[in-house]
Design a protein around this motif. Structure first.
Motif, PDB file in Angstrom:
ATOM      1  N   LEU A  67       1.438   6.918  -6.423  1.00  0.00           N
ATOM      2  CA  LEU A  67       0.344   7.767  -6.897  1.00  0.00           C
ATOM      3  C   LEU A  67       0.648   9.235  -6.653  1.00  0.00           C
ATOM      4  O   LEU A  67       0.472  10.087  -7.526  1.00  0.00           O
ATOM      5  CB  LEU A  67      -0.935   7.341  -6.172  1.00  0.00           C
ATOM      6  CG  LEU A  67      -2.244   7.824  -6.762  1.00  0.00           C
ATOM      7  CD1 LEU A  67      -2.453   7.170  -8.108  1.00  0.00           C
ATOM      8  CD2 LEU A  67      -3.382   7.508  -5.833  1.00  0.00           C
ATOM      9  N   ILE A  68       1.118   9.524  -5.426  1.00  0.00           N
ATOM     10  CA  ILE A  68       1.383  10.931  -5.074  1.00  0.00           C
ATOM     11  C   ILE A  68       2.467  11.501  -5.978  1.00  0.00           C
ATOM     12  O   ILE A  68       2.339  12.620  -6.498  1.00  0.00           O
ATOM     13  CB  ILE A  68       1.789  11.043  -3.593  1.00  0.00           C
ATOM     14  CG1 ILE A  68       0.585  10.725  -2.710  1.00  0.00           C
ATOM     15  CG2 ILE A  68       2.307  12.421  -3.282  1.00  0.00           C
ATOM     16  CD1 ILE A  68       0.898  10.724  -1.246  1.00  0.00           C
ATOM     17  N   SER A  70       0.839  -1.199   0.000  1.00  0.00           N
ATOM     18  CA  SER A  70       0.000   0.000   0.000  1.00  0.00           C
ATOM     19  C   SER A  70       0.877   1.254   0.000  1.00  0.00           C
ATOM     20  O   SER A  70       0.528   2.271  -0.610  1.00  0.00           O
ATOM     21  CB  SER A  70      -0.957  -0.008   1.189  1.00  0.00           C
ATOM     22  OG  SER A  70      -0.293   0.383   2.360  1.00  0.00           O
ATOM     23  N   THR A  71       2.027   1.150   0.709  1.00  0.00           N
ATOM     24  CA  THR A  71       2.963   2.287   0.684  1.00  0.00           C
ATOM     25  C   THR A  71       3.423   2.567  -0.735  1.00  0.00           C
ATOM     26  O   THR A  71       3.420   3.721  -1.178  1.00  0.00           O
ATOM     27  CB  THR A  71       4.205   1.984   1.542  1.00  0.00           C
ATOM     28  OG1 THR A  71       3.803   1.465   2.785  1.00  0.00           O
ATOM     29  CG2 THR A  71       5.040   3.214   1.712  1.00  0.00           C
ATOM     30  N   ILE A  72       3.836   1.483  -1.412  1.00  0.00           N
ATOM     31  CA  ILE A  72       4.320   1.675  -2.782  1.00  0.00           C
ATOM     32  C   ILE A  72       3.244   2.329  -3.626  1.00  0.00           C
ATOM     33  O   ILE A  72       3.497   3.279  -4.380  1.00  0.00           O
ATOM     34  CB  ILE A  72       4.721   0.317  -3.402  1.00  0.00           C
ATOM     35  CG1 ILE A  72       5.877  -0.283  -2.644  1.00  0.00           C
ATOM     36  CG2 ILE A  72       5.096   0.491  -4.867  1.00  0.00           C
ATOM     37  CD1 ILE A  72       6.192  -1.695  -3.069  1.00  0.00           C
ATOM     38  N   THR A  73       2.006   1.821  -3.477  1.00  0.00           N
ATOM     39  CA  THR A  73       0.911   2.374  -4.283  1.00  0.00           C
ATOM     40  C   THR A  73       0.694   3.846  -3.990  1.00  0.00           C
ATOM     41  O   THR A  73       0.641   4.685  -4.895  1.00  0.00           O
ATOM     42  CB  THR A  73      -0.387   1.608  -3.989  1.00  0.00           C
ATOM     43  OG1 THR A  73      -0.087   0.241  -3.814  1.00  0.00           O
ATOM     44  CG2 THR A  73      -1.361   1.796  -5.108  1.00  0.00           C
ATOM     45  N   VAL A  74       0.551   4.148  -2.693  1.00  0.00           N
ATOM     46  CA  VAL A  74       0.210   5.522  -2.327  1.00  0.00           C
ATOM     47  C   VAL A  74       1.318   6.482  -2.743  1.00  0.00           C
ATOM     48  O   VAL A  74       1.060   7.538  -3.359  1.00  0.00           O
ATOM     49  CB  VAL A  74      -0.052   5.607  -0.806  1.00  0.00           C
ATOM     50  CG1 VAL A  74      -0.044   7.044  -0.354  1.00  0.00           C
ATOM     51  CG2 VAL A  74      -1.380   4.974  -0.477  1.00  0.00           C
ATOM     52  N   VAL A  75       2.561   6.101  -2.402  1.00  0.00           N
ATOM     53  CA  VAL A  75       3.663   7.027  -2.717  1.00  0.00           C
ATOM     54  C   VAL A  75       3.805   7.177  -4.228  1.00  0.00           C
ATOM     55  O   VAL A  75       4.023   8.289  -4.737  1.00  0.00           O
ATOM     56  CB  VAL A  75       4.961   6.517  -2.060  1.00  0.00           C
ATOM     57  CG1 VAL A  75       6.150   7.285  -2.581  1.00  0.00           C
ATOM     58  CG2 VAL A  75       4.872   6.659  -0.549  1.00  0.00           C
TER      59      VAL A  75
END
Lengths: 226, 256
Positions: free
Chosen positions: B108-109, B101-106
Motif C-alpha cells: 500500500l505504501i 500484513s507486511t506485504i499488504t502494508v508495504v
C-alpha cells in the motif's frame, strides 16, 4: 501462528529492561524541528499539517482555551504518528495498552474539569442538568449526568485502546487465515488477501481518525469548561 | 563596580575618555568569557538540495558501487535474492500472519508513494515558494519605499537651491513698499508747507484790503467833513445856473 494471538501486545522488554520507554519516545523524534525559515519538504509538510490542525481545532475556543493549543496539537500528533507507525510489521503500538491511554486521558479530562470548576463554578455545575427537564426527573438526571461526567476519561481511554487493538487483532487474524488458506485453496486465499488489503486501508484511516476523535473530545471538554 | 566608578570619574575629568566610559560595563563583563569554542554551527551550513540516491527505496547507491568491481551489475541483486531465500528456507524469518500484513502494508505504501509522490512534492515546493515570494515582496516593497524616500529627499535638496528666486521677489516687494511710503510722505510734507504759505498770503491780502478800505473811508470822511454848509449852498446854486445855461444851449441846438 507460532505464538499467542496477543503476543504482539506484550510490553516489550529486552533482557529485563523496559525498552517500551524508547519505543514511546520514537514517534516524537520523527517530528522534526528546524532552525531555518524555509526547510525541506518533510518539515514544510509538517508545518502545513500543524497549521491546518490548529486552524481547524482551536477556532472555537476562547483565548483562555487557546492556551491549550500546544497540548492538543502535541496530543494529536503523538497519537496519530504512534498509530500509523503501529501498522508497520513487527512494531509495538503504545496506544494499544490501556495504561498509556489512561495516562493520556485522565489528566487532560481532569484538567479541563478542574479548570471549569475553578473559573466558572455555576456554569460547570449547570451542565449537570439539561434545560427543560420535568421537575420530577431532576434527581435521577443529576445522578446520570454525574456518572456520565466521570465516565468521560474512561471512555476516552477505552475507545482508543479498543479501536487500535481490535484493528491489529483483525489484521493478525485475517493474515493468519490467508496463511492457512494458501495451502488449502489459493483462490479463497486471494479473496482473503483482498479483504486484508481493504482492512489495512481502513486501519490507516482509523489510526488517524482515532487521534482526531481523542483530541476533539478533549477540546470539547475544554470548550465546555473555559 | 569600582572600575565603573573609576571610569565615570575619569570621564568627568576628561571628555575624551567619555567614549571609553560607555564600554565600562562591557569591560567589566569581559572578565567572564563565553563561547570560547570554535563556531561550528554559525553560519548554519546549507541544506543539501536532494537526498542521497537509493535503489529500491532503501539501499544506498554506494552499496551497489561498492560491489560493482567484484560482482558487476547483478551482484547486489543476486546477494539479496540468495539472502532472502536463505532466511526463508532456514526459517530464520518465519512466515506468520504478520507476513501477509507486511506485504499488504508495504504494498500500500509503495503504491501511494509511486502514485501521489510527485504531486505531493510539488505541493510542498509550492508552499515553500509562496513563503519565499511573500518575504521577497516585503523586501521589494521596503526597497521601493526607501528609494522613493531618497528621490524625495533629492528633490527637496534641489528645491533648496532655487530659494534665491523667492528672496529676490521678496526684496523687490519690500523696495516697492518703501518707495510708495516715501512718496506718500513727500506729498504730505508738500501739502503741509503749501498750507502754511497759503495762510500767510491770505493774511497779507486781507491786511491790504483792510488798509485800502480804511484809507478810502478816511478820505471820504474828511472830504465830507470839509464841505461846510455855505460851500454846499454855493455849489448847489452854481450847479443850478450851469444847468439852466445847458438847458438854453440844448434848446438852441436843434434850431440850428
Amino acid at each position: 501462528m507460532n505464538e499467542n494471538l496477543f503476543a504482539s501486545f506484550v510490553t516489550p522488554t529486552m533482557m529485563g529492561l523496559p525498552i517500551v520507554i524508547l519505543i514511546i519516545m520514537l514517534p516524537p523524534m520523527l517530528l522534526t524541528s528546524s532552525k531555518r525559515l524555509i526547510s525541506n519538504r518533510f518539515h514544510s509538510f509538517q508545518q502545513w499539517l500543524i497549521k491546518l490542525i490548529i486552524k481547524q481545532m482551536m477556532l472555537i475556543h476562547s483565548p483562555k482555551g487557546r492556551t491549550w493549543s500546544l497540548m492538543l496539537v502535541s496530543l494529536i500528533m503523538f497519537i496519530g504518528s504512534t498509530n500509523l507507525l503501529g501498522l508497520l510489521p513487527h512494531t509495538f503500538t503504545p496506544t494499544t495498552q490501556l495504561s498509556t491511554n489512561l495516562c493520556m486521558a485522565i489528566p487532560l479530562w481532569a484538567g479541563a474539569v478542574i479548570l471549569g470548576f475553578r473559573h466558572k463554578l455555576k456554569a460547570s455545575l449547570a451542565h449537570f442538568l439539561p434545560q427543560g427537564t420535568p421537575i420530577s426527573l431532576i434527581p435521577m438526571l443529576i445522578i446520570i449526568e454525574t456518572i456520565s461526567l466521570f465516565i468521560q476519561p474512561m471512555a476516552l481511554a477505552v475507545r482508543l485502546t479498543a479501536n487500535i487493538t481490535a484493528g491489529h487483532l483483525l489484521i493478525h487474524l485475517i493474515g493468519g487465515a490467508t496463511l492457512v488458506l494458501t495451502s488449502i485453496s489459493p483462490p479463497t486465499a486471494t479473496i482473503t488477501f483482498i479483504i486484508l488489503a481493504l482492512l489495512t486501508i481502513l486501519e490507516f484511516a482509523v489510526a488517524l481518525i482515532q487521534a482526531y476523535v481523542f483530541t476533539l473530545l478533549v477540546s470539547l471538554y475544554l470548550h465546555d469548561n473555559t | 563596580m569600582l572600575s565603573r566608578v573609576v571610569l565615570s570619574a575619569a570621564a568627568a575629568a576628561a571628555p575624551c575618555v567619555k567614549n571609553a566610559a560607555v564600554l565600562g560595563p562591557g569591560v567589566l563583563q569581559a572578565t567572564r568569557v563565553f563561547h570560547t569554542g570554535q563556531p561550528r554551527l554559525a553560519p548554519v551550513p546549507p541544506l543539501p538540495e536532494y537526498g542521497g540516491k537509493v535503489r529500491l527505496g532503501l539501499i544506498p547507491e554506494e552499496f551497489f558501487q561498492f560491489l560493482y568491481p567484484k560482482t558487476g551489475v547483478t551482484g547486489p541483486y543476486v546477494l539479496g535474492t540468495g539472502l532472502s531465500l536463505y532466511f526463508l528456507s532456514k526459517e530464520i524469518y518465519v512466515i506468520t500472519p504478520e507476513t501477509f500484513s507486511t506485504i499488504t502494508v508495504v504494498g500500500l505504501i509503495v503504491y501511494v508513494i509511486k502514485k501521489y509522490g510527485a504531486s505531493i512534492g510539488e505541493f510542498l515546493d509550492k508552499l515553500n515558494e509562496q513563503k519565499i515570494a511573500q518575504l521577497e515582496e516585503v523586501k521589494q516593497a521596503t526597497i521601493k519605499q526607501i528609494q522613493d524616500a531618497i528621490d524625495m529627499e533629492k528633490a527637496q535638496q534641489a528645491l533648496a537651491q532655487k530659494r534665491h528666486y523667492l528672496f529676490d521677489v521678496q526684496r523687490n516687494n519690500i523696495a516697492l513698499a518703501l518707495e510708495v511710503t516715501y512718496r506718500e510722505r513727500l506729498h504730505r510734507a508738500y501739502k503741509e508747507v503749501k498750507n502754511r504759505l497759503d495762510y500767510h498770503i491770505s493774511v497779507q491780502n486781507m491786511m491790504r484790503r483792510k488798509e485800502q478800505e480804511h484809507m478810502i473811508d478816511w478820505v471820504e470822511k474828511h472830504v465830507v467833513q470839509s464841505i461846510s454848509a455855505q460851500q454846499e449852498k454855493e455849489t448847489i446854486a452854481k450847479c443850478i445856473s450851469d444847468l439852466k445855461l445847458l438847458a438854453k444851449k440844448a434848446q438852441a441846438q436843434p434850431v440850428m
